[in-house]
Design a protein around this motif. Structure first.
Motif, mmCIF file in Angstrom:
data_model
loop_
_atom_site.group_PDB
_atom_site.id
_atom_site.type_symbol
_atom_site.label_atom_id
_atom_site.label_comp_id
_atom_site.label_asym_id
_atom_site.label_seq_id
_atom_site.Cartn_x
_atom_site.Cartn_y
_atom_site.Cartn_z
ATOM 1 N N GLY A 66 -5.942 12.605 3.945
ATOM 2 C CA GLY A 66 -4.756 12.997 2.582
ATOM 3 C C GLY A 66 -4.917 11.296 2.647
ATOM 4 O O GLY A 66 -4.717 10.624 3.786
ATOM 5 N N HIS A 67 -3.567 10.717 1.647
ATOM 6 C CA HIS A 67 -3.054 9.556 1.223
ATOM 7 C C HIS A 67 -2.225 8.990 2.811
ATOM 8 O O HIS A 67 -2.705 8.114 3.610
ATOM 9 C CB HIS A 67 -2.401 9.764 0.266
ATOM 10 C CG HIS A 67 -3.491 8.830 -1.517
ATOM 11 N ND1 HIS A 67 -4.387 8.807 -1.146
ATOM 12 C CD2 HIS A 67 -3.144 10.215 -1.752
ATOM 13 C CE1 HIS A 67 -4.543 9.321 -2.351
ATOM 14 N NE2 HIS A 67 -4.337 10.265 -2.667
ATOM 15 N N LYS A 86 0.480 -0.786 0.224
ATOM 16 C CA LYS A 86 -0.475 0.086 -0.106
ATOM 17 C C LYS A 86 0.703 1.453 0.074
ATOM 18 O O LYS A 86 0.450 2.234 -0.848
ATOM 19 C CB LYS A 86 -1.119 -0.138 1.203
ATOM 20 C CG LYS A 86 -2.218 -0.648 0.913
ATOM 21 C CD LYS A 86 -3.098 -0.105 2.241
ATOM 22 C CE LYS A 86 -4.462 -0.509 1.110
ATOM 23 N NZ LYS A 86 -6.170 -0.264 1.415
ATOM 24 N N ILE A 120 0.978 4.362 -2.888
ATOM 25 C CA ILE A 120 0.435 5.794 -2.998
ATOM 26 C C ILE A 120 2.292 6.672 -2.908
ATOM 27 O O ILE A 120 2.071 7.733 -3.854
ATOM 28 C CB ILE A 120 0.369 6.224 -1.358
ATOM 29 C CG1 ILE A 120 -0.902 5.207 -0.737
ATOM 30 C CG2 ILE A 120 0.601 7.461 -1.150
ATOM 31 C CD1 ILE A 120 -1.959 5.564 -1.139
ATOM 32 N N GLU A 176 -3.975 16.333 -1.248
ATOM 33 C CA GLU A 176 -4.861 15.506 -1.304
ATOM 34 C C GLU A 176 -3.339 14.263 -0.736
ATOM 35 O O GLU A 176 -3.797 13.292 -0.099
ATOM 36 C CB GLU A 176 -3.937 15.527 -2.503
ATOM 37 C CG GLU A 176 -4.270 13.433 -3.715
ATOM 38 C CD GLU A 176 -4.745 13.262 -5.058
ATOM 39 O OE1 GLU A 176 -4.349 14.399 -5.888
ATOM 40 O OE2 GLU A 176 -3.949 12.318 -5.213
ATOM 41 N N PHE A 177 -2.327 14.273 -0.754
ATOM 42 C CA PHE A 177 -1.273 13.547 0.336
ATOM 43 C C PHE A 177 -1.078 13.643 2.068
ATOM 44 O O PHE A 177 -1.417 12.817 2.519
ATOM 45 C CB PHE A 177 0.151 13.174 -0.324
ATOM 46 C CG PHE A 177 0.021 12.499 -1.999
ATOM 47 C CD1 PHE A 177 0.360 11.431 -1.674
ATOM 48 C CD2 PHE A 177 -0.505 13.143 -2.969
ATOM 49 C CE1 PHE A 177 -0.287 10.483 -2.895
ATOM 50 C CE2 PHE A 177 -1.094 12.690 -4.162
ATOM 51 C CZ PHE A 177 -0.108 11.448 -4.175
ATOM 52 N N ALA A 209 -4.536 8.536 5.727
ATOM 53 C CA ALA A 209 -4.923 7.312 5.414
ATOM 54 C C ALA A 209 -3.811 6.329 5.844
ATOM 55 O O ALA A 209 -4.722 5.236 6.762
ATOM 56 C CB ALA A 209 -5.784 7.159 4.437
ATOM 57 N N LEU A 210 -2.862 5.728 4.960
ATOM 58 C CA LEU A 210 -1.749 4.598 5.718
ATOM 59 C C LEU A 210 -1.865 4.598 7.089
ATOM 60 O O LEU A 210 -2.050 3.948 7.718
ATOM 61 C CB LEU A 210 -0.545 5.477 5.233
ATOM 62 C CG LEU A 210 -0.709 5.048 4.015
ATOM 63 C CD1 LEU A 210 0.883 5.242 2.632
ATOM 64 C CD2 LEU A 210 -0.956 3.127 3.448
#
Ligand code: FA5
Length: 343
Positions: A37-38, A4, A8, A31-32, A41-42
């Motif tokens: 953001g990503h 994952k 990303i 966004e990141f 989320a991680l």
């Protein structure tokens, strides 16, 4: 789980390589790295990672986060610079032909004539000296062979100061003694300066006016040297033929003494208020320096001789620029004074 993270990372690499504006980079940052953001989320996935892998997973996500932060910051700086340069390049160029309304000053005509003369005399080896406007009785009169109570003092109506022995310089000759003592002989010097006399004013007389004194002292200086320098000076200043006359004149500090007059350039010699209807204007008294004056200046008259002249600078400016009334020079009238061209 590491797959994952790789996903990303690849997504970020693909997106960052295609952004073209600093605004796009900002969108990418949100966004990141934004709250939703990503990367966030991680981090949220951490709870699903087996305990023994949690530490490594956290480290890898952190490394990715730092990489993204650094890349975003560098990309953003580079794009901002590019954008600013584009604005500068496309900005309208400065147009120097546009009319502007700045009033510039101009030199006073006396300054212009004075500089002209300084240039001429400097080219003939004369130094240019300065002297104070307040002088004492010794320098203005006694050192010039005019002792107390000498009738020649009446020729210059003097402003005496309340300070004992001091007065406003009546003529630039007042500097002769100090300059002789400063340099000794041989000597070539001119010294322009403001002079003051308690005179009633008319078209050719002021109570405050300028003179330019000149002295040349050396072995075997004679009247021919004096006449040569006067002629050279006048032809250079006027750049045309001017008619002059030399007649005897009395000044206690020269022997013999002369009056050098110039044919009036305002009326061409016919007579007008500027020349008191005589057709001639007294411009430059001169003569051979009196031995007593040399002695006062510490110069041996047996060894050296010299000439001196006292040019009426304000009157010269009148003639050069065709000014009919000398009072214009001190009038402070910008309308009159601004006509004179700067050098
Ligand atoms: C002198 O002042 C002597 N010191 C000049 C001199 C120097 C003679 C060296 C010999 C050797 P006189 O007072 O004439 O001289 O003035 C000299 C010049 O200054 C005059 O020819 C005139 O051009 C100018 N001048 C004199 N008085 C006035 C005045 N009131 N207004 C304007 N110019 C003046």
């Amino acid at each position: 789980m590491n797959s994952k993270v790789t996903e990303i990372k690849n997504l970020f690499d693909a997106k960052i390589s295609s952004v073209t504006t600093s605004d796009n980079v900002e969108e990418l940052r949100v966004e990141f790295l934004g709250k939703k953001g990503h990367i966030a989320a991680l981090m949220g996935e951490l709870k699903n990672v087996p305990n023994e892998e949690k530490k490594e997973f956290g480290r890898v996500v952190n490394v990715l986060k730092q990489e993204i932060e650094q890349t975003i910051s560098e990309k953003k700086d580079a794009l901002i610079k590019e954008e600013q340069q584009k604005i500068i390049d496309s900005a309208e160029q400065y147009d120097e032909s546009l009319p502007y309304d700045i009033q510039t000053g101009s030199y006073h005509p006396i300054t212009l004539v004075s500089r002209d003369l300084e240039r001429i005399f400097a080219s003939m080896g004369f130094s240019i000296e300065d002297y104070s406007e307040i002088v004492d009785d010794y320098h203005c009169f006694e050192a010039l062979n005019i002792p107390k109570h000498h009738p020649a003092r009446d020729m210059q109506d003097t402003y005496y100061l309340s300070t004992e022995n001091q007065l406003l310089k009546t003529h630039t000759s007042a500097a002769q003694n100090a300059i002789m003592k400063k340099y000794g002989a041989p000597l070539r010097a001119i010294f322009p300066g403001r002079c003051f006399r308690n005179e009633s004013t008319d078209a050719s007389h002021e109570n405050t006016f300028f003179q330019m004194e000149g002295i040349m002292i050396d072995k075997d200086i004679s009247i021919s040297n004096l006449i040569y320098f006067m002629k050279t000076m006048l032809s250079e200043v006027f750049q045309k033929d001017v008619t002059v006359r030399l007649r005897p004149g009395f000044f206690p500090f020269v022997e013999p003494g002369f009056e050098l007059d110039i044919k009036c350039l305002i009326c061409g010699g016919d007579g007008c208020p500027s020349c008191k209807n005589s057709g001639w204007l007294e411009l430059c008294p001169c003569g051979m320096i009196h031995p007593n004056v040399l002695r006062h200046g510490g110069i041996d008259p047996e060894e050296y001789t010299g000439f001196a002249f006292g040019l009426g600078l304000t009157r010269l400016a009148m003639m050069k620029y065709g000014v009919k009334d000398i009072r214009m020079f001190n009038s402070g009238s910008l309308k009159s004074l601004s006509q004179f061209k700067n050098e």
